[in-house]
Scaffold this motif. Structure first.
Motif, PDB file in Angstrom:
ATOM      1  N   LEU A 174      -2.969   0.211  -3.742  1.00 47.01           N
ATOM      2  CA  LEU A 174      -2.646  -1.037  -3.067  1.00 47.01           C
ATOM      3  C   LEU A 174      -2.230  -1.832  -4.684  1.00 47.01           C
ATOM      4  CD1 LEU A 174      -2.523  -3.143  -0.971  1.00 47.01           C
ATOM      5  CD2 LEU A 174      -5.029  -3.691  -1.634  1.00 47.01           C
ATOM      6  N   LEU A 208      -5.110  -6.371   4.889  1.00 43.79           N
ATOM      7  CA  LEU A 208      -5.298  -4.913   5.312  1.00 43.79           C
ATOM      8  C   LEU A 208      -5.812  -4.460   6.315  1.00 43.79           C
ATOM      9  CD1 LEU A 208      -3.866  -2.326   4.168  1.00 43.79           C
ATOM     10  CD2 LEU A 208      -5.552  -2.344   2.412  1.00 43.79           C
ATOM     11  N   TYR A 226      -3.751   6.575  -1.771  1.00 42.12           N
ATOM     12  CA  TYR A 226      -3.011   5.398  -1.385  1.00 42.12           C
ATOM     13  C   TYR A 226      -3.551   4.357  -2.344  1.00 42.12           C
ATOM     14  CZ  TYR A 226      -1.534   6.830   3.266  1.00 42.12           C
ATOM     15  OH  TYR A 226      -0.697   7.707   3.994  1.00 42.12           O
ATOM     16  N   VAL A 266      -7.626   1.472  -3.601  1.00 45.14           N
ATOM     17  CA  VAL A 266      -8.217   0.450  -2.768  1.00 45.14           C
ATOM     18  C   VAL A 266      -9.863   0.606  -2.986  1.00 45.14           C
ATOM     19  CG1 VAL A 266      -8.451  -0.098  -0.373  1.00 45.14           C
ATOM     20  CG2 VAL A 266      -6.268   0.911  -1.144  1.00 45.14           C
ATOM     21  N   LEU A 310       0.883  -1.135  -0.100  1.00 49.02           N
ATOM     22  CA  LEU A 310      -0.182  -0.052   0.105  1.00 49.02           C
ATOM     23  C   LEU A 310       0.872   1.344  -0.181  1.00 49.02           C
ATOM     24  CD1 LEU A 310      -2.946   1.038   0.243  1.00 49.02           C
ATOM     25  CD2 LEU A 310      -2.619   1.239   2.767  1.00 49.02           C
TER      26      LEU A 310
END
Length: 893
Positions: free
Chosen positions: A368, A382, A366, A373, A357
């Motif tokens: 992933l 996660l 962010y 995400v 991440l």
């Protein structure tokens, strides 16, 4: 009773509590007696900084008149008064008052940097005296006092702690390190660097969490901040390159004026004319040669530059500092808060099943494994990582802001950004085992609504792995093998090599054996746009060097991300600097890109070493520890939002929005301003020399004066008035930023400028004398003769101003309508000239008469020659430059 002399934090941190107690003759359980406090206050003074006002404001104002240019102008004003040239005397006096007042304000404001240090002393403190805890003003503290601090307090003096309960203190304003320093009570093994002293607190630093009690070991000027105060008192801000140039110009004009007086008086004496008469003529010509409008134009140009920069979120406190920016060829940057955000941020999480991440620096989102995400419910690993991050955490949110330990705030920010903070509502905390320097981990015990117990663990990688016997893999626990541990430690090493602070996460249902979840890499990331700004600085010939209190690994990692540190560059520490002599440092400093583990003293030494290599140094910073270097540098640049009051008062320039990118536009503005001032000087000198030559030739050849006194006055108004001053507001040429910084030793009056001045002056004098000779064929001076000569000179003046808008580019390249102030001022001057010629009341004042339309057209055609020649010269020079570039490129190929 004798209190240990020369006692300081550096000494106290090496001693045990008992040894400090004995040295300062105090008692940790009772404190000092009131009578003893009074005796110590007599010896040590109050816990504050004393700023002596040794010079009155009026005297400081008078001292501004010592500058060579000011003295020359004063002499000119006095001579003008004796010769009853009151208009000249008034204009010169106004110029003097403007320049002197601005210089005085600059000096007055710069001294506030010392006064701002007083704000570091908290107004109140909690102190134990005669066994009773009292609260009073911190200025009353003396060495040996016993003080108590807790979360939110500012440390009232330099303190050696003998009690510390989860005590962390933010010392970033002094050390430059963004992570709060964890405090303990054991004696230190070394005190070389401030960050090594884990058992002391410094005056003005902020208690982030926990509480503590300690013995006061340093107050006022004997504290660590007091050392900064004394160094700032000993430092004098250097003169800016523009001030140096103006001083040089004043001396040159003085020399030329004396030469003119000598030549005229000498020739008159040879001709047998009265010496008094020739001396009066010589002095008049010398005064006429001095461009008294120069200080006004310089001030106005700088002031307008300041206003333009203010619109770009850059505040300039000292007018000459605007131009200094254009000379800067090396910028020393404080890392924390300047190049970086001074906000701990999770930039990467590596889960136990090797998912990554990462934080996208551009968008702030962010990602992933390369994708946004989408759902945390389907990603069990996660989700577990975020659960532990939220539960094993004491950070809390107030009004949209997360408060607490910076590392915990960083973890909570990830949880909040991924909309997982509601997990805290599902659990109730039952117990906490806080982080300590011995265990190096933190554990919390929580229970959910189904009475399921959940232990959360976070801490140092080695410590966390030592408690784990399994790791989480796709929703289930798998045995943790030695190969798995090697893989995890390799991931941790990879994160650490990038300068990240690594935290390991794990969970348990029984609190005995834990399941490893992943690693969080936390950093103080670079500010948005900093990388692009640094690359732009390199392109315009400015080198960037990083100075920080951080470790070598962290400093070099950030420097590599920003392309400050590349192959062949060197990184040295403050300890290395202490071992070097000044010549050794001066020899190596050009190859050093990163200075780490530095103190305020080191930063000042670095700046001085760079300046000793004849470099113009810009220093950026935001902390108290940067204040001395900001003042010592040629140009000090402070951060507006994150900067301390001390740093902002010591600086010359403040970046309001803390954006390093604003520095590029500031440098561009600075370079453009010097070009505008030089263009004005070219116009002033060429016109002044032309007017001077006309008067001198008519005097020496015993010819009638081609211009009467009122006409000369009008010409002087045009030379120093709106047409001249509008050259100072010429828009910045975009090519300026792509040129290397100008050399500080480069004078305003260069060989090329002198040549251009002489060419323009020659054309103006020849053209004006031609008109005067042509009209004077009847050997009688009539109003028409002087009107034609007068108008010819004014038209030459206006065309010369048009040519002086740029010394390298054609007016078609820079744009006809880009400087509206110039068009309005020239248009107004021409309109004024027509009123002088055709308006009867003004005809009587200036002794003129109306000219025919054919006369005006003829004069315009003749006067345009000064502009045409200048344009041809620019064209020839640009072609030579292009040919030179092509030749160089051919050689490279």
């Amino acid at each position: 009773m004798i209190v240990m002399s020369g006692f300081s934090c550096a000494k106290a941190c090496l001693l045990s509590v008992q040894e400090v107690e004995e040295a300062l003759e105090t008692n940790t359980s009772q404190g000092l007696a009131h009578d003893e406090v009074k005796r110590r206050q007599t010896n040590h003074g109050h816990n504050e900084f004393t700023i002596e006002e040794d010079t009155s404001l009026f005297r400081k104002y008078l001292e501004q008149f010592k500058e060579p240019m000011i003295l020359l102008l004063l002499a000119s004003a006095v001579v003008s008064m004796f010769m009853k040239q009151f208009d000249d005397a008034l204009s010169i006096t106004v110029a003097i008052l403007i320049v002197v007042t601005v210089a005085f304000i600059q000096e007055y404001r710069s001294e506030k940097s010392l006064q701002e240090l007083k704000k570091l002393v908290p107004p109140k403190c909690h102190c134990l005296r005669e066994g009773v805890m009292e609260t009073f003003l911190a200025r009353e503290l003396v060495p040996g006092d016993i003080v108590t601090v807790s979360t939110g307090d500012r440390v009232p003096a330099d303190v050696r702690f003998f009690e510390a309960v989860e005590l962390s203190i933010d010392e970033s304003s002094l050390t430059g390190e963004e992570v709060p320093a964890r405090k303990s009570t054991e004696a230190c093994e070394t005190s070389t660097h401030i960050s090594d002293r884990h058992n002391v607190g410094y005056m003005g630093s902020l208690v982030r969490c926990g509480s503590g009690r300690g013995i006061v070991v340093g107050t006022g000027e004997n504290s660590e901040f007091g050392e900064i105060f004394k160094m700032m008192q000993g430092e004098e801000a250097p003169k800016t390159p523009l001030q140096v140039n103006m001083d040089s110009l004043g001396k040159q004009l003085s020399f030329y004026s004396l030469c003119i007086i000598g030549v005229i008086v000498g020739l008159g004496w040879v001709q047998g004319r009265p010496l008094v008469e020739m001396f009066t003529i010589g002095v008049s010509l010398a005064v006429a040669a001095i461009p008294e409008g120069l200080p006004i134009v310089v001030t106005v140009t700088l002031a307008l530059g300041v206003l333009r920069m203010a619109k770009r979120k850059t505040i300039v406190k000292k007018l000459p500092a605007v131009e200094t920016l254009g000379c800067v060829n090396v910028v020393c940057c404080d890392k924390t808060g300047t190049l970086t955000k001074n906000e701990m941020t999770v930039v990467e999480i590596i889960t136990s099943d090797d998912q990554h991440l990462t934080l996208d620096q551009a968008s702030g989102d962010y990602i992933l494994d390369g994708q946004h995400v989408s759902s945390l419910e389907s990603n069990h690993t996660l989700a577990k990582v975020l659960t532990v991050s939220a539960l094993c955490n004491n950070a809390h949110e107030v009004d949209g802001q997360i408060h607490g330990n910076p590392s915990e705030c960083a973890l909570m920010a990830v949880v909040t950004q991924l909309n997982f903070h509601q997990v805290q509502q599902k659990y109730q905390r039952l117990e906490e085992w806080p982080f300590s320097s011995e265990t190096k981990y933190m554990i919390t015990k929580s229970v959910d609504s189904y009475s399921n117990i959940f232990f959360s663990l976070k801490g140092a990688v080695e410590k966390v792995l030592g408690l784990c016997d399994s790791y989480y893999y796709h929703g289930a626990a798998s045995a943790l093998t030695p190969d798995d541990q090697k893989r995890i430690l390799s991931n941790a090493s990879s994160l650490g090599s990038r300068g990240l602070r690594v935290i390991a996460l794990a969970f348990s249902s029984d609190g005995k054996t834990y399941t490893y979840l992943g690693l969080a890499g936390i950093a103080d990331p670079p500010r948005q746009g900093v990388l692009e700004s640094i690359e732009a600085l390199y392109q315009c010939g400015v080198k960037v060097k990083m100075i920080t209190g951080d470790s070598k690994e962290t400093a070099v990692a950030i420097a590599q991300q920003l392309n400050i540190f590349t192959s062949g560059d060197v990184a040295i520490s403050g300890v290395d600097i202490d071992k070097m002599t000044q010549p050794q440092l001066r020899d190596i400093i050009s190859r050093v890109a990163v200075f780490y583990r530095t103190s305020p003293k080191h930063k000042t030494v670095i700046v001085k070493a760079l300046r000793s290599n004849e470099l113009v140094v810009g220093m950026t910073g935001d902390g108290v520890n940067d204040a001395i270097a900001l003042k010592t540098a040629d140009i000090g640049i402070a951060m507006g939002k994150s900067g301390t009051d001390v740093s902002k008062e010591a600086a010359d320039v403040i970046l309001v929005d803390d954006r390093f990118t604003s520095l590029i536009s500031a440098i561009e503005e600075g370079r453009g301003i010097f070009h505008n001032i030089r263009n004005f000087v070219l116009f002033q000198l060429s016109t002044s020399i032309a007017a001077l030559t006309l008067i001198a030739l008519s005097t020496l050849l015993k010819m009638p004066n081609p211009l009467n006194p009122m006409q000369i006055l009008w010409v002087n108004i045009l030379m120093d008035g709106p047409p001249a001053q509008s050259l100072g507001v010429e828009p910045v040429d975009p090519d300026v930023i792509r040129q290397p910084p100008r050399q500080v030793k480069e004078h305003i009056i260069t060989r090329g400028l002198v040549l251009n001045t002489l060419i323009s002056s020659f054309i103006i004098v020849c053209g004006t004398l031609f008109i005067f000779w042509k009209e004077l064929r009847d050997n009688m001076v009539t109003p028409r003769d002087t009107t034609m000569t007068f108008t010819a000179f004014v038209f030459f003046d206006m065309f010369n101003a048009l040519a002086c808008r740029s010394q390298t580019k054609s007016f078609l390249q820079i744009g006809i309508f880009t400087n509206k102030a110039f068009l309005l001022s020239v248009g107004g001057s021409i309109l004024g000239q027509f009123l002088v010629i055709y308006f009867p009341p003004l005809q009587a004042v200036f002794q003129t008469e109306a000219l025919y339309f054919s006369d005006i057209m003829f004069l315009l055609g003749l006067a345009s020659t000064v502009f045409i020649v200048a344009e041809i010269r620019k064209l020839v020079m640009s072609r030579k430059f292009c040919c030179r570039k092509s030749y160089n490129l051919d050689n490279i190929v």
